[in-house]
Design an enzyme around this catalytic site. Structure first.
Site, PDB file in Angstrom:
ATOM      1  N   ASP A  28       5.517  -0.228   5.816  1.00 44.80           N
ATOM      2  CA  ASP A  28       5.328   0.799   4.799  1.00 44.80           C
ATOM      3  C   ASP A  28       3.934   1.416   4.887  1.00 44.80           C
ATOM      4  OD1 ASP A  28       4.142  -1.589   4.001  1.00 44.80           O
ATOM      5  OD2 ASP A  28       4.946  -1.553   1.963  1.00 44.80           O
ATOM      6  N   PHE A  88      -4.236   4.121  -4.423  1.00 50.28           N
ATOM      7  CA  PHE A  88      -3.119   3.176  -4.453  1.00 50.28           C
ATOM      8  C   PHE A  88      -1.821   3.956  -4.627  1.00 50.28           C
ATOM      9  CE2 PHE A  88      -0.310  -0.204  -5.718  1.00 50.28           C
ATOM     10  CZ  PHE A  88      -0.708  -1.224  -4.873  1.00 50.28           C
ATOM     11  N   ASP A 143      -3.111  -0.923   5.623  1.00 50.48           N
ATOM     12  CA  ASP A 143      -4.290  -0.793   4.767  1.00 50.48           C
ATOM     13  C   ASP A 143      -5.487  -1.367   5.533  1.00 50.48           C
ATOM     14  OD1 ASP A 143      -5.586  -0.251   2.275  1.00 50.48           O
ATOM     15  OD2 ASP A 143      -5.292  -2.317   1.639  1.00 50.48           O
ATOM     16  N   GLY A 200       8.267  -3.968   1.176  1.00 46.18           N
ATOM     17  CA  GLY A 200       7.874  -2.564   1.063  1.00 46.18           C
ATOM     18  C   GLY A 200       8.540  -1.589   2.024  1.00 46.18           C
TER      19      GLY A 200
HETATM   20  P1  IMP Z   1      -3.085  -4.920   4.981  1.00 46.40           P
HETATM   21  O1  IMP Z   1      -3.009  -6.299   5.560  1.00 46.40           O
HETATM   22  O2  IMP Z   1      -4.330  -4.757   4.151  1.00 46.40           O
HETATM   23  O3  IMP Z   1      -2.968  -3.821   6.005  1.00 46.40           O
HETATM   24  O4  IMP Z   1      -1.922  -4.872   3.931  1.00 46.40           O
HETATM   25  C1  IMP Z   1      -0.866  -4.047   4.015  1.00 46.40           C
HETATM   26  C2  IMP Z   1       0.082  -4.357   2.883  1.00 46.40           C
HETATM   27  O5  IMP Z   1      -0.583  -4.274   1.607  1.00 46.40           O
HETATM   28  C3  IMP Z   1       1.184  -3.334   2.826  1.00 46.40           C
HETATM   29  O6  IMP Z   1       2.260  -3.720   3.642  1.00 46.40           O
HETATM   30  C4  IMP Z   1       1.523  -3.273   1.356  1.00 46.40           C
HETATM   31  O7  IMP Z   1       2.459  -4.268   1.048  1.00 46.40           O
HETATM   32  C5  IMP Z   1       0.203  -3.571   0.674  1.00 46.40           C
HETATM   33  N1  IMP Z   1      -0.487  -2.321   0.270  1.00 46.40           N
HETATM   34  C6  IMP Z   1      -1.641  -1.845   0.771  1.00 46.40           C
HETATM   35  N2  IMP Z   1      -1.992  -0.682   0.192  1.00 46.40           N
HETATM   36  C7  IMP Z   1      -1.028  -0.408  -0.703  1.00 46.40           C
HETATM   37  C8  IMP Z   1      -0.809   0.702  -1.619  1.00 46.40           C
HETATM   38  O8  IMP Z   1      -1.567   1.679  -1.735  1.00 46.40           O
HETATM   39  N3  IMP Z   1       0.319   0.628  -2.368  1.00 46.40           N
HETATM   40  C9  IMP Z   1       1.215  -0.416  -2.283  1.00 46.40           C
HETATM   41  N4  IMP Z   1       1.052  -1.445  -1.440  1.00 46.40           N
HETATM   42  C10 IMP Z   1      -0.065  -1.451  -0.661  1.00 46.40           C
HETATM   43 MG    MG Z   2       4.162  -4.335   3.496  1.00 41.70          MG
END
Ligand code: IMP
Ligand code: MG
Length: 176
Positions: free
Chosen positions: A101, A153, A104, A45
């Site tokens: 990127d 998203f 979340d 990403g």
């Molecule tokens: P986390 O471990 O939940 O913080 O995950 C983060 C990862 O989930 C990011 O690096 C993205 O690859 C994916 N991700 C989370 N939210 C989105 C979104 O809204 N669009 C696309 N990818 C997302």
């Molecule tokens: Mg990512």
């Protein structure tokens, strides 16, 4: 054949992203002057953001890529991250800046930070284009942040939905 699906609604325009990336680059250049900086692009990403950010940092630097895959389903992060592609060189003694990127839940980043610290870098900091604070599970420090977004998203500028939309030049929201 062209898809019949509506294009994602624009959330952050190309111009808005570009201006913010330049600001981040200038700030990073000021903070890391004279230090051995390694930009660590988290695949997939972050590839677009990292490419633009690298060119906005007027300093000598190295670029490394780390491939990660989160276990679990597509929309929820489990926090257990598999490294699918490792760095090509050691980072011991280097100033590592993780380029993400989007943060979340924060699970991926907290795991990555822990893993990287075991390799004895001088420092590990984070530059994320986007943050969804409403979804935080594990709070992580983001030293350089592009934009805060609501719990929607987002796709484009490297971010995907089922591997699509990474090449969209802006950040948009998928419309059903
Ligand atoms: P986390 O471990 O939940 O913080 O995950 C983060 C990862 O989930 C990011 O690096 C993205 O690859 C994916 N991700 C989370 N939210 C989105 C979104 O809204 N669009 C696309 N990818 C997302
Ligand atoms: Mg990512």
């Amino acid at each position: 054949m062209r898809s019949m699906v509506a294009p994602p609604a624009e959330l952050l325009s190309q111009a808005v992203i570009s201006a913010r990336v330049k600001e981040l680059g200038a700030q990073i250049a000021a903070d890391y002057a004279g230090k051995s900086l390694v930009l660590l692009c988290v695949l997939k990403g972050s590839f677009v953001f990292a490419a633009d950010l690298a060119r906005a940092i007027d300093l000598p630097l190295r670029v490394e890529f780390l491939g990660v895959r989160s276990y679990g389903d597509d929309t929820r992060s489990s926090g257990v991250v598999q490294i699918t592609q490792d760095l090509t060189r050691p980072i011991a003694g280097d100033h590592v800046l993780i380029v993400e990127d989007i943060v979340d839940t924060g699970l991926t980043l907290s795991y990555l930070r822990e893993q990287l610290l075991a390799r004895m870098p001088a420092t590990v900091k984070v530059c994320a284009l986007l943050h969804k604070p409403s979804r935080t599970v594990t709070p992580v420090e983001i030293e350089y942040l592009g934009f805060t977004v609501a719990d929607v998203f987002v796709v484009g500028y490297g971010l995907d939905h089922a591997e699509q939309f990474r090449n969209l030049p802006y950040v948009g929201v998928l419309t059903p």
